[in-house]
Design a protein around this motif. Structure first.
Motif, PDB file in Angstrom:
ATOM      1  N   VAL A 173      10.047   4.619  -9.743  1.00 33.15           N
ATOM      2  CA  VAL A 173      11.302   5.051 -10.356  1.00 33.15           C
ATOM      3  C   VAL A 173      11.988   3.810 -10.928  1.00 33.15           C
ATOM      4  CG1 VAL A 173      13.535   6.127  -9.913  1.00 33.15           C
ATOM      5  CG2 VAL A 173      11.497   6.948  -8.719  1.00 33.15           C
ATOM      6  N   ASP A 174      12.106   3.766 -12.258  1.00 27.81           N
ATOM      7  CA  ASP A 174      12.737   2.598 -12.881  1.00 27.81           C
ATOM      8  C   ASP A 174      14.266   2.696 -12.764  1.00 27.81           C
ATOM      9  OD1 ASP A 174      13.411   4.498 -14.744  1.00 27.81           O
ATOM     10  OD2 ASP A 174      12.388   3.542 -16.424  1.00 27.81           O
ATOM     11  N   ASP A 175      14.941   1.634 -13.145  1.00 32.31           N
ATOM     12  CA  ASP A 175      16.390   1.545 -12.967  1.00 32.31           C
ATOM     13  C   ASP A 175      17.145   2.605 -13.766  1.00 32.31           C
ATOM     14  OD1 ASP A 175      16.064  -0.596 -11.254  1.00 32.31           O
ATOM     15  OD2 ASP A 175      16.319  -2.092 -12.834  1.00 32.31           O
ATOM     16  N   ASP A 176      16.686   2.917 -14.969  1.00 27.44           N
ATOM     17  CA  ASP A 176      17.364   3.921 -15.794  1.00 27.44           C
ATOM     18  C   ASP A 176      17.289   5.307 -15.155  1.00 27.44           C
ATOM     19  OD1 ASP A 176      18.005   1.998 -17.688  1.00 27.44           O
ATOM     20  OD2 ASP A 176      16.171   2.370 -18.848  1.00 27.44           O
ATOM     21  N   LEU A 177      16.115   5.681 -14.666  1.00 27.67           N
ATOM     22  CA  LEU A 177      15.956   6.973 -14.013  1.00 27.67           C
ATOM     23  C   LEU A 177      16.745   7.014 -12.712  1.00 27.67           C
ATOM     24  CD1 LEU A 177      14.703   9.762 -13.869  1.00 27.67           C
ATOM     25  CD2 LEU A 177      12.659   8.723 -12.862  1.00 27.67           C
ATOM     26  N   PRO A 197      16.898   4.678   8.064  1.00 29.78           N
ATOM     27  CA  PRO A 197      15.465   4.397   8.204  1.00 29.78           C
ATOM     28  C   PRO A 197      14.777   3.910   6.928  1.00 29.78           C
ATOM     29  CG  PRO A 197      15.875   6.751   8.282  1.00 29.78           C
ATOM     30  CD  PRO A 197      17.217   6.071   8.218  1.00 29.78           C
ATOM     31  N   VAL A 198      15.033   4.534   5.790  1.00 30.74           N
ATOM     32  CA  VAL A 198      14.354   4.176   4.546  1.00 30.74           C
ATOM     33  C   VAL A 198      15.352   4.336   3.410  1.00 30.74           C
ATOM     34  CG1 VAL A 198      12.457   4.779   2.977  1.00 30.74           C
ATOM     35  CG2 VAL A 198      12.145   5.043   5.427  1.00 30.74           C
ATOM     36  N   GLU A 199      15.299   3.426   2.448  1.00 30.51           N
ATOM     37  CA  GLU A 199      16.154   3.553   1.281  1.00 30.51           C
ATOM     38  C   GLU A 199      15.796   4.816   0.509  1.00 30.51           C
ATOM     39  OE1 GLU A 199      18.744   1.627   0.266  1.00 30.51           O
ATOM     40  OE2 GLU A 199      18.497   0.559   2.154  1.00 30.51           O
ATOM     41  N   ASP A 200      16.803   5.459  -0.075  1.00 31.16           N
ATOM     42  CA  ASP A 200      16.580   6.716  -0.800  1.00 31.16           C
ATOM     43  C   ASP A 200      15.578   6.551  -1.937  1.00 31.16           C
ATOM     44  OD1 ASP A 200      18.363   8.110   0.801  1.00 31.16           O
ATOM     45  OD2 ASP A 200      20.064   7.716  -0.515  1.00 31.16           O
ATOM     46  N   ARG A 201      15.671   5.446  -2.646  1.00 36.19           N
ATOM     47  CA  ARG A 201      14.779   5.226  -3.786  1.00 36.19           C
ATOM     48  C   ARG A 201      13.319   5.110  -3.343  1.00 36.19           C
ATOM     49  NH1 ARG A 201      16.092   0.824  -8.492  1.00 36.19           N
ATOM     50  NH2 ARG A 201      14.396   1.325  -9.893  1.00 36.19           N
ATOM     51  N   LEU A 202      13.078   4.403  -2.247  1.00 39.81           N
ATOM     52  CA  LEU A 202      11.714   4.267  -1.735  1.00 39.81           C
ATOM     53  C   LEU A 202      11.183   5.600  -1.213  1.00 39.81           C
ATOM     54  CD1 LEU A 202      11.916   0.854   0.140  1.00 39.81           C
ATOM     55  CD2 LEU A 202      10.887   1.337  -2.074  1.00 39.81           C
ATOM     56  N   CYS A 203      12.049   6.382  -0.612  1.00 35.31           N
ATOM     57  CA  CYS A 203      11.642   7.701  -0.121  1.00 35.31           C
ATOM     58  C   CYS A 203      11.240   8.596  -1.291  1.00 35.31           C
ATOM     59  CB  CYS A 203      12.780   8.318   0.672  1.00 35.31           C
ATOM     60  SG  CYS A 203      12.342   9.851   1.477  1.00 35.31           S
ATOM     61  N   LEU A 204      12.014   8.573  -2.362  1.00 38.45           N
ATOM     62  CA  LEU A 204      11.680   9.361  -3.552  1.00 38.45           C
ATOM     63  C   LEU A 204      10.351   8.899  -4.147  1.00 38.45           C
ATOM     64  CD1 LEU A 204      12.281  11.409  -5.774  1.00 38.45           C
ATOM     65  CD2 LEU A 204      13.616   9.629  -6.919  1.00 38.45           C
ATOM     66  N   GLN A 205      10.148   7.595  -4.242  1.00 35.50           N
ATOM     67  CA  GLN A 205       8.895   7.074  -4.784  1.00 35.50           C
ATOM     68  C   GLN A 205       7.709   7.483  -3.913  1.00 35.50           C
ATOM     69  OE1 GLN A 205      10.431   3.200  -7.247  1.00 35.50           O
ATOM     70  NE2 GLN A 205       9.532   2.798  -5.297  1.00 35.50           N
ATOM     71  N   GLY A 206       7.889   7.508  -2.602  1.00 36.57           N
ATOM     72  CA  GLY A 206       6.823   7.959  -1.715  1.00 36.57           C
ATOM     73  C   GLY A 206       6.482   9.419  -1.933  1.00 36.57           C
ATOM     74  N   THR A 207       7.502  10.238  -2.129  1.00 41.14           N
ATOM     75  CA  THR A 207       7.287  11.656  -2.394  1.00 41.14           C
ATOM     76  C   THR A 207       6.552  11.852  -3.717  1.00 41.14           C
ATOM     77  OG1 THR A 207       9.292  12.211  -1.161  1.00 41.14           O
ATOM     78  CG2 THR A 207       8.441  13.877  -2.675  1.00 41.14           C
ATOM     79  N   LEU A 208       6.966  11.118  -4.736  1.00 39.89           N
ATOM     80  CA  LEU A 208       6.306  11.219  -6.043  1.00 39.89           C
ATOM     81  C   LEU A 208       4.859  10.735  -5.975  1.00 39.89           C
ATOM     82  CD1 LEU A 208       9.185  10.005  -8.377  1.00 39.89           C
ATOM     83  CD2 LEU A 208       8.407  12.353  -7.994  1.00 39.89           C
ATOM     84  N   TYR A 209       4.597   9.704  -5.174  1.00 34.05           N
ATOM     85  CA  TYR A 209       3.228   9.204  -4.995  1.00 34.05           C
ATOM     86  C   TYR A 209       2.333  10.288  -4.404  1.00 34.05           C
ATOM     87  CZ  TYR A 209      -0.685   6.471  -3.238  1.00 34.05           C
ATOM     88  OH  TYR A 209      -1.946   6.000  -2.972  1.00 34.05           O
ATOM     89  N   VAL A 210       2.826  10.946  -3.361  1.00 35.33           N
ATOM     90  CA  VAL A 210       2.051  12.005  -2.706  1.00 35.33           C
ATOM     91  C   VAL A 210       1.785  13.145  -3.678  1.00 35.33           C
ATOM     92  CG1 VAL A 210       2.172  13.791  -0.925  1.00 35.33           C
ATOM     93  CG2 VAL A 210       2.763  11.438  -0.367  1.00 35.33           C
ATOM     94  N   LEU A 211       2.804  13.531  -4.441  1.00 36.92           N
ATOM     95  CA  LEU A 211       2.625  14.633  -5.400  1.00 36.92           C
ATOM     96  C   LEU A 211       1.671  14.248  -6.525  1.00 36.92           C
ATOM     97  CD1 LEU A 211       6.297  15.896  -5.621  1.00 36.92           C
ATOM     98  CD2 LEU A 211       4.374  17.023  -4.512  1.00 36.92           C
TER      99      LEU A 211
END
Length: 51
Positions: free
Chosen positions: A8-12, A32-46
C-alpha cells in the motif's frame, strides 16, 4: 503491474486511513500490529490465494 501489488503506497494509504476507526486510548496491552501492515498482509493473502 507492480511486482508486489499488495504493498500500500502513501497515496492509497492517505485515502484508507481516515476510514479506519481510532485505536481505543485505554486498550489493554500494546497495539499488536500497525493498521497499514495488517492491510498489506491481508492483501498478500488474497493476491496469492493462500487458504
Amino acid at each position: 503491474m507492480s511486482p508486489r501489488p499488495w504493498i500500500v503506497d502513501d497515496d492509497l494509504w492517505a485515502l484508507i486511513e481516515p476510514l479506519l476507526p481510532p485505536w481505543p486510548e485505554r486498550s489493554p496491552g500494546p497495539r499488536p500490529v500497525e493498521d497499514r501492515l495488517c492491510l498489506q498482509g491481508t492483501l498478500y493473502v488474497l493476491h496469492n490465494d493462500i487458504a
